[in-house]
Design an enzyme around this catalytic site. Structure first.
Site, PDB file in Angstrom:
ATOM      1  CB  ALA A  66      -0.888  -0.018   1.232  1.00 30.51           C
ATOM      2  N   GLY A 111       0.575  -4.872   0.993  1.00 31.86           N
ATOM      3  CA  GLY A 111      -0.599  -4.925   0.127  1.00 31.86           C
ATOM      4  C   GLY A 111      -0.343  -5.639  -1.198  1.00 31.86           C
ATOM      5  CD  GLU A 114      -2.379  -7.294   3.074  1.00 33.46           C
ATOM      6  OE1 GLU A 114      -2.019  -6.167   2.651  1.00 33.46           O
ATOM      7  OE2 GLU A 114      -2.935  -7.453   4.161  1.00 33.46           O
ATOM      8  CD  GLU A 134       1.524  -5.285   5.956  1.00 31.51           C
ATOM      9  OE1 GLU A 134       2.297  -6.220   6.277  1.00 31.51           O
ATOM     10  OE2 GLU A 134       0.799  -5.331   4.953  1.00 31.51           O
TER      11      GLU A 134
END
Ligand code: CO8
Length: 260
Positions: A66, A111, A114, A134
Site C-alpha cells: 500500500a 498490500g 495481499e 507492516e
C-alpha cells in the site's frame, strides 16, 4: 478505457492487467485501487475474456505494498476506510467469474503480497520477494493478509511472517506453498499467458463454477460446502458444453466448447 495507474490489454481470450506506477514500485494508493476496481468490472462484463493475468510494470516490483506516503498521516477512520477499499477490490477478484493468475515479477510486499493472495493462482519470477512488513512500519496487514496468509500457508508460518515482517524469496515462497511455480524473469509472463490460455480452452462455465465452489466453499463448513458443490455440479448439466465435453470423450475427439 485509459487508466492513469493501470494497463488493461486483451490477448485473445486473456486479459492482462498491469499495475503501472513503476516510480513508486507500483504501490497501491486509493486512486490505483479504484482504477483496479473499474478495470475488474470491465473484465467481468466482457464474456469473451476467459482468464486474467495480473502483474506489475517496471521489472522490479509486482506491487511493493500500500502507498506509505498516502497512509503516513491517516487517522483511524481513514485507515479503516482504506482497508475496506482494499478488501472490496480484492474480494472482487475472488468473486469474479474469470480466474486470475498473479504473475509476480519482483517485490510483493504488504498490500502487494495481499493482492497476490487474492488471486486464484500465483506464479513467481526467481527475483520475486514476498512479505508482510507492516509491523516494521507500526501497522498490521490491512488488505486481508491476516486472513488469507494463514489460510494459504497455515497459522504457524503465517504468524512468523506477520509478526517478524521478514521478507522471503521465491524459492521459500514455493516451499511454503505461497506460489505454485517459479520461472526465470524472462519466462514468467509467457508462462502466465500459457497457463491462462490453457484455462481459457476449457469449458467456461465449468471453470467459473469450479472457482465459485473453491472461493465460497473455503469459508464454509464441509457439509455446507459440499451442498454448494452438488449445486454447481448439477448446474453443469444445464450447459451444452457438458454434452459436448462428455460426447467428445466418448467419441475420442477434442471437444469444441462454445461457452453455452
Ligand atoms: N509506498 C510508497 N512508495 C513506495 C513504496 C510503498 N509501499 N515502496 C516503494 N516506494 C517508492 C520509494 O519511496 C521510492 O520512491 P522515491 O524514488 O520517490 O524515493 C521508490 O518507490 C523506489 O523505492 P526504493 O528507492 O526504496 O527502492 P529499493 O530498491 O531501494 O527498495 C523496497 C525496494 C525494498 C521494496 C523498498 O522500496 C521498500 O521497503 N518499500 C516498502 C515496502 C513495504 O513496507 N510495503 C508494505 C507497505 S504497508 C502495506 O502494504 C499495508 C497494507 C495494508 C493497508 C491497510 C490499510 C490501512
Amino acid at each position: 478505457m485509459e487508466y492513469a495507474n493501470l494497463l488493461l490489454e486483451k490477448n485473445d481470450s486473456v486479459a492482462i492487467l498491469t499495475v503501472n506506477r513503476p516510480k513508486a514500485l507500483n504501490a497501491l494508493n486509493s486512486d490505483t485501487l479504484s482504477e483496479l476496481s473499474s478495470a475488474l468490472d470491465a473484465v467481468i462484463q466482457d464474456s469473451a475474456i476467459k482468464a486474467v493475468v495480473l502483474t506489475g510494470s517496471g521489472g522490479k516490483a509486482f506491487v511493493a505494498g500500500a502507498d506509505i506516503s498516502q497512509m503516513k498521516d491517516f487517522n483511524s477512520l481513514q485507515g479503516r476506510r482504506f482497508a475496506q477499499l482494499g478488501h472490496a477490490v480484492f474480494r472482487k477478484i475472488e468473486l469474479m467469474p474469470q480466474p486470475v493468475i498473479a504473475a509476480i515479477n519482483g517485490f510483493a510486499l504488504g498490500g502487494g503480497c495481499e493482492l497476490a493472495m487474492a488471486c486464484d493462482i500465483r506464479i513467481a519470477a526467481e527475483n520475486a520477494k514476498f512479505g508482510q512488513p507492516e509491523v516494521t512500519l507500526g501497522l498490521t496487514a490491512g488488505f486481508g493478509g491476516t486472513q488469507r496468509l494463514p489460510r494459504l500457508v497455515g497459522t504457524g508460518i503465517a504468524s512468523e511472517l506477520l509478526f517478524t515482517g521478514d521478507i522471503i524469496d521465491a524459492q521459500e515462497a514455493y516451499r511454503i506453498g505461497l506460489v505454485n511455480k517459479v520461472y526465470t524473469s524472462e519466462a514468467l509472463l509467457e508462462e502466465a499467458l500459457k497457463l491462462a490460455r490453457r484455462i481459457a480452452d476449457r469449458a467456461p462455465a465449468a471453470v467459473q463454477l469450479s472457482k465459485s465452489a473453491i472461493q465460497r466453499g473455503i469459508n464454509l463448513d464441509l457439509d455446507s460446502a459440499q451442498a454448494y458443490e452438488a449445486e454447481v455440479f448439477g448446474l453443469t448439466f444445464s450447459t451444452q458444453d457438458q454434452t459436448e465435453g462428455c460426447s467428445a470423450f466418448l467419441e475420442k475427439r477434442k471437444p469444441v466448447f462454445e461457452g453455452r
